[in-house]
Design a protein around this motif. Structure first.
Motif, PDB file in Angstrom:
ATOM      1  N   VAL A  71     -38.849  -3.717   9.342  1.00 45.37           N
ATOM      2  CA  VAL A  71     -38.468  -5.044  10.296  1.00 45.37           C
ATOM      3  C   VAL A  71     -38.695  -6.332   9.846  1.00 45.37           C
ATOM      4  CG1 VAL A  71     -37.594  -5.833  12.388  1.00 45.37           C
ATOM      5  CG2 VAL A  71     -36.924  -3.719  11.611  1.00 45.37           C
ATOM      6  N   ASP A  72     -39.778  -7.117  10.413  1.00 44.81           N
ATOM      7  CA  ASP A  72     -41.134  -7.744  10.277  1.00 44.81           C
ATOM      8  C   ASP A  72     -40.360  -8.424   8.012  1.00 44.81           C
ATOM      9  OD1 ASP A  72     -41.668  -7.794  12.654  1.00 44.81           O
ATOM     10  OD2 ASP A  72     -43.533  -6.582  12.005  1.00 44.81           O
ATOM     11  N   ALA A  73     -40.886  -7.591   7.090  1.00 44.48           N
ATOM     12  CA  ALA A  73     -40.086  -7.547   5.844  1.00 44.48           C
ATOM     13  C   ALA A  73     -39.196  -8.506   5.910  1.00 44.48           C
ATOM     14  CB  ALA A  73     -40.934  -6.593   4.954  1.00 44.48           C
ATOM     15  N   LEU A  74     -37.637  -7.128   6.102  1.00 43.82           N
ATOM     16  CA  LEU A  74     -36.861  -8.288   6.255  1.00 43.82           C
ATOM     17  C   LEU A  74     -35.777  -9.493   7.004  1.00 43.82           C
ATOM     18  CD1 LEU A  74     -35.175  -4.851   5.511  1.00 43.82           C
ATOM     19  CD2 LEU A  74     -35.649  -5.957   4.091  1.00 43.82           C
ATOM     20  N   GLU A  75     -36.615  -9.821   7.291  1.00 41.22           N
ATOM     21  CA  GLU A  75     -36.626 -10.676   8.913  1.00 41.22           C
ATOM     22  C   GLU A  75     -36.818 -11.957   7.370  1.00 41.22           C
ATOM     23  OE1 GLU A  75     -36.282  -9.239  13.311  1.00 41.22           O
ATOM     24  OE2 GLU A  75     -37.789  -9.877  12.343  1.00 41.22           O
ATOM     25  N   GLU A  76     -38.546 -11.874   6.758  1.00 43.05           N
ATOM     26  CA  GLU A  76     -38.786 -12.440   6.591  1.00 43.05           C
ATOM     27  C   GLU A  76     -38.005 -13.411   5.100  1.00 43.05           C
ATOM     28  OE1 GLU A  76     -41.539 -16.125   5.991  1.00 43.05           O
ATOM     29  OE2 GLU A  76     -40.727 -14.951   7.406  1.00 43.05           O
ATOM     30  N   ALA A  77     -38.031 -11.250   4.634  1.00 44.14           N
ATOM     31  CA  ALA A  77     -37.139 -11.974   3.139  1.00 44.14           C
ATOM     32  C   ALA A  77     -35.501 -12.013   3.477  1.00 44.14           C
ATOM     33  CB  ALA A  77     -36.752 -10.783   2.367  1.00 44.14           C
ATOM     34  N   ILE A  78     -35.107 -12.818   4.256  1.00 40.20           N
ATOM     35  CA  ILE A  78     -33.936 -12.596   5.288  1.00 40.20           C
ATOM     36  C   ILE A  78     -33.649 -14.306   5.819  1.00 40.20           C
ATOM     37  CG2 ILE A  78     -32.074 -13.483   6.925  1.00 40.20           C
ATOM     38  CD1 ILE A  78     -31.899 -10.080   7.466  1.00 40.20           C
ATOM     39  N   ARG A  79     -34.791 -15.437   5.954  1.00 36.09           N
ATOM     40  CA  ARG A  79     -34.835 -16.585   5.545  1.00 36.09           C
ATOM     41  C   ARG A  79     -35.622 -17.202   4.862  1.00 36.09           C
ATOM     42  NH1 ARG A  79     -39.108 -19.896   4.943  1.00 36.09           N
ATOM     43  NH2 ARG A  79     -40.819 -18.383   4.479  1.00 36.09           N
ATOM     44  N   ILE A  80     -35.883 -16.867   3.463  1.00 35.67           N
ATOM     45  CA  ILE A  80     -35.986 -17.608   2.551  1.00 35.67           C
ATOM     46  C   ILE A  80     -34.733 -17.567   1.777  1.00 35.67           C
ATOM     47  CG2 ILE A  80     -37.359 -16.496   0.400  1.00 35.67           C
ATOM     48  CD1 ILE A  80     -39.775 -15.795   1.813  1.00 35.67           C
ATOM     49  N   LEU A  97     -28.012  -5.955   5.709  1.00 33.93           N
ATOM     50  CA  LEU A  97     -27.471  -4.701   5.113  1.00 33.93           C
ATOM     51  C   LEU A  97     -28.948  -3.705   5.547  1.00 33.93           C
ATOM     52  CD1 LEU A  97     -24.809  -4.272   2.774  1.00 33.93           C
ATOM     53  CD2 LEU A  97     -24.328  -4.376   5.755  1.00 33.93           C
ATOM     54  N   GLU A  98     -29.957  -3.808   5.342  1.00 30.00           N
ATOM     55  CA  GLU A  98     -30.712  -2.756   5.009  1.00 30.00           C
ATOM     56  C   GLU A  98     -31.894  -3.250   7.244  1.00 30.00           C
ATOM     57  OE1 GLU A  98     -31.934  -0.971   2.969  1.00 30.00           O
ATOM     58  OE2 GLU A  98     -30.749  -1.824   1.121  1.00 30.00           O
ATOM     59  N   LEU A  99     -31.572  -4.399   7.118  1.00 28.33           N
ATOM     60  CA  LEU A  99     -32.305  -4.232   8.531  1.00 28.33           C
ATOM     61  C   LEU A  99     -31.328  -4.020   9.251  1.00 28.33           C
ATOM     62  CD1 LEU A  99     -34.010  -5.819   9.896  1.00 28.33           C
ATOM     63  CD2 LEU A  99     -32.575  -7.774  10.390  1.00 28.33           C
ATOM     64  N   GLY A 100     -30.090  -4.702   9.322  1.00 32.85           N
ATOM     65  CA  GLY A 100     -29.627  -3.153   9.981  1.00 32.85           C
ATOM     66  C   GLY A 100     -30.016  -1.235   9.996  1.00 32.85           C
ATOM     67  N   ILE A 101     -29.919  -1.427   9.317  1.00 36.03           N
ATOM     68  CA  ILE A 101     -30.402   0.200   8.498  1.00 36.03           C
ATOM     69  C   ILE A 101     -31.490   0.759   9.703  1.00 36.03           C
ATOM     70  CG2 ILE A 101     -30.830   1.959   7.084  1.00 36.03           C
ATOM     71  CD1 ILE A 101     -28.745   0.342   5.272  1.00 36.03           C
ATOM     72  N   ALA A 102     -32.413  -0.415   9.301  1.00 31.99           N
ATOM     73  CA  ALA A 102     -34.433  -0.465  10.842  1.00 31.99           C
ATOM     74  C   ALA A 102     -33.321  -0.293  11.878  1.00 31.99           C
ATOM     75  CB  ALA A 102     -34.778  -1.530   9.486  1.00 31.99           C
ATOM     76  N   LEU A 103     -32.981  -1.327  12.306  1.00 30.23           N
ATOM     77  CA  LEU A 103     -32.799  -1.454  12.988  1.00 30.23           C
ATOM     78  C   LEU A 103     -31.609  -0.355  13.422  1.00 30.23           C
ATOM     79  CD1 LEU A 103     -31.409  -5.623  13.599  1.00 30.23           C
ATOM     80  CD2 LEU A 103     -33.685  -3.932  14.875  1.00 30.23           C
ATOM     81  N   LEU A 104     -30.919   0.689  13.079  1.00 31.83           N
ATOM     82  CA  LEU A 104     -30.369   1.839  13.452  1.00 31.83           C
ATOM     83  C   LEU A 104     -30.803   2.908  13.756  1.00 31.83           C
ATOM     84  CD1 LEU A 104     -27.335   3.110  13.875  1.00 31.83           C
ATOM     85  CD2 LEU A 104     -27.527   3.555  11.864  1.00 31.83           C
ATOM     86  N   SER A 105     -32.160   3.194  12.849  1.00 31.90           N
ATOM     87  CA  SER A 105     -33.128   4.056  13.184  1.00 31.90           C
ATOM     88  C   SER A 105     -33.966   4.077  14.366  1.00 31.90           C
ATOM     89  CB  SER A 105     -34.060   3.870  11.965  1.00 31.90           C
ATOM     90  OG  SER A 105     -32.881   4.509  10.818  1.00 31.90           O
ATOM     91  N   GLN A 106     -34.531   2.588  14.788  1.00 27.91           N
ATOM     92  CA  GLN A 106     -34.831   1.926  15.827  1.00 27.91           C
ATOM     93  C   GLN A 106     -33.836   2.958  16.688  1.00 27.91           C
ATOM     94  OE1 GLN A 106     -36.852  -1.500  15.016  1.00 27.91           O
ATOM     95  NE2 GLN A 106     -38.150  -0.962  15.079  1.00 27.91           N
ATOM     96  N   LYS A 107     -32.937   3.379  16.932  1.00 22.30           N
ATOM     97  CA  LYS A 107     -31.761   3.340  18.347  1.00 22.30           C
ATOM     98  C   LYS A 107     -31.534   2.066  18.444  1.00 22.30           C
ATOM     99  CE  LYS A 107     -32.992   8.289  17.961  1.00 22.30           C
ATOM    100  NZ  LYS A 107     -31.788   8.506  17.421  1.00 22.30           N
ATOM    101  N   ASP A 108     -31.857   1.257  17.588  1.00 27.85           N
ATOM    102  CA  ASP A 108     -31.525  -0.427  18.233  1.00 27.85           C
ATOM    103  C   ASP A 108     -30.315  -0.877  18.438  1.00 27.85           C
ATOM    104  OD1 ASP A 108     -31.060  -3.417  19.862  1.00 27.85           O
ATOM    105  OD2 ASP A 108     -33.397  -4.368  18.586  1.00 27.85           O
ATOM    106  N   TYR A 109     -29.228   0.135  18.695  1.00 30.70           N
ATOM    107  CA  TYR A 109     -27.824  -0.188  18.512  1.00 30.70           C
ATOM    108  C   TYR A 109     -27.409  -1.704  18.035  1.00 30.70           C
ATOM    109  CZ  TYR A 109     -28.740   4.736  18.546  1.00 30.70           C
ATOM    110  OH  TYR A 109     -28.739   6.192  18.199  1.00 30.70           O
ATOM    111  N   GLU A 110     -27.479  -1.869  19.123  1.00 30.67           N
ATOM    112  CA  GLU A 110     -26.883  -3.451  19.751  1.00 30.67           C
ATOM    113  C   GLU A 110     -26.970  -4.688  18.693  1.00 30.67           C
ATOM    114  OE1 GLU A 110     -26.201  -6.919  23.122  1.00 30.67           O
ATOM    115  OE2 GLU A 110     -26.719  -4.992  24.167  1.00 30.67           O
ATOM    116  N   ASP A 111     -28.740  -4.889  18.528  1.00 28.37           N
ATOM    117  CA  ASP A 111     -28.756  -5.576  17.652  1.00 28.37           C
ATOM    118  C   ASP A 111     -28.526  -4.885  15.422  1.00 28.37           C
ATOM    119  OD1 ASP A 111     -30.098  -7.100  19.065  1.00 28.37           O
ATOM    120  OD2 ASP A 111     -32.419  -6.334  18.662  1.00 28.37           O
ATOM    121  N   ALA A 112     -28.169  -3.638  15.677  1.00 24.03           N
ATOM    122  CA  ALA A 112     -28.277  -3.465  14.223  1.00 24.03           C
ATOM    123  C   ALA A 112     -26.575  -3.391  14.391  1.00 24.03           C
ATOM    124  CB  ALA A 112     -27.539  -2.278  13.904  1.00 24.03           C
ATOM    125  N   LEU A 113     -25.857  -3.249  15.672  1.00 26.61           N
ATOM    126  CA  LEU A 113     -23.967  -3.659  15.085  1.00 26.61           C
ATOM    127  C   LEU A 113     -23.695  -5.451  14.575  1.00 26.61           C
ATOM    128  CD1 LEU A 113     -20.570  -2.978  15.304  1.00 26.61           C
ATOM    129  CD2 LEU A 113     -21.283  -3.299  17.589  1.00 26.61           C
TER     130      LEU A 113
END
Length: 251
Positions: A71-80, A97-113
């Motif tokens: 999540v940390d890496a992908l959020e920074e990649a999105i910023r760039i 989409l990759e960030l959403g998959i990471a959040l989904l895997s963390q069971k953070d469904y609201e943020d993933a959606l």
């Protein structure tokens, strides 16, 4: 700042991809992080190539189940990527989409959606533009990308337990994918991935039916998925084996 050593980066990237393909995630991550460090030292922390390197680090961390790091890496990649390409560029959607998959895997469904819907909006806007001004090949590619985003949204609905919403979304995806594939030939560069994405949709529909204890439909869709995977994936593929195992369970 030092000059980028392109040969060293190419060699490192080649090794990293080999490790990733073989499932050696720690060594793949070590190589990709080495590439990231060199690019940051040479180009700064906001260069487009740094964004791509962060994307790779995020993907490996997802595969290795290091989800917080992903999540940390992908959020920074999105910023760039937003800074480089603008917030509505398809390359931003790729990482969303990759960030959403990471959040989904963390069971953070609201943020993933939320993230998947952000990616879907970009994909749909891109499709509108390609339908107006692009080639048929680009339009079909965009349709498949919209379907991919919707497939991920359906997975969130499934995890929420909203099986009817998941199934309706997947049926929409299936229709989009079939219409796109009907316009492709086996020589088209998108054909193989389109077929494998279709297999993923069949699998997901099968899982929804299985969760509803509708075993006949579960078997039908998993069987369709396996037929595609057996044709287009290497012998012994873990994905195809997983589908076979689910078929055995449904039977």
């Amino acid at each position: 700042r030092s000059k980028v050593n392109e040969k060293r980066l190419r060699d490192g990237h080649r090794r990293a991809c080999k490790y990733l393909k073989n499932g050696d995630f720690p060594r793949a991550l070590e190589e990709f992080e080495g590439i990231l460090d060199e690019l940051m030292n040479s180009l700064g922390d906001s260069h487009r190539r740094v964004g791509s390197a962060l994307h790779n680090v995020g993907i490996v961390n997802i595969r290795a189940d290091n989800l917080d790091d992903a999540v940390d890496a992908l959020e920074e990649a999105i910023r760039i990527r937003k800074d480089v390409h603008g917030p509505d560029h398809p390359k931003v959607a790729d990482i969303l989409l990759e960030l959403g998959i990471a959040l989904l895997s963390q069971k953070d469904y609201e943020d993933a959606l939320e993230i998947f819907n952000d990616a879907l909006e970009i994909r749909e806007n891109d499709l509108v533009e390609e339908a107006r001004h692009g080639s048929d090949e680009d339009r079909i590619h965009c349709v498949l990308q919209v379907a991919k985003a919707l497939n991920n949204i359906a997975c969130v609905y499934f995890e929420y337990g909203s099986l009817s919403k998941a199934l309706k979304t997947l049926e929409d995806v299936l229709e989009m994918q079939k219409e796109a594939i009907d316009e492709l030939t086996e020589r088209d560069p998108d054909y193989k991935q389109a077929m494998l994405s279709l297999a993923t949709t069949y699998c997901n529909i099968g899982y929804v039916h299985a969760d509803n204890a509708d075993w006949d439909n579960a078997i039908e869709f998993l069987d369709r998925a396996y037929a595609i995977q057996a044709k287009h994936l290497p012998s012994g593929s873990g994905i195809a084996i997983s589908t076979l195992e689910n078929l055995a369970y449904a039977n």
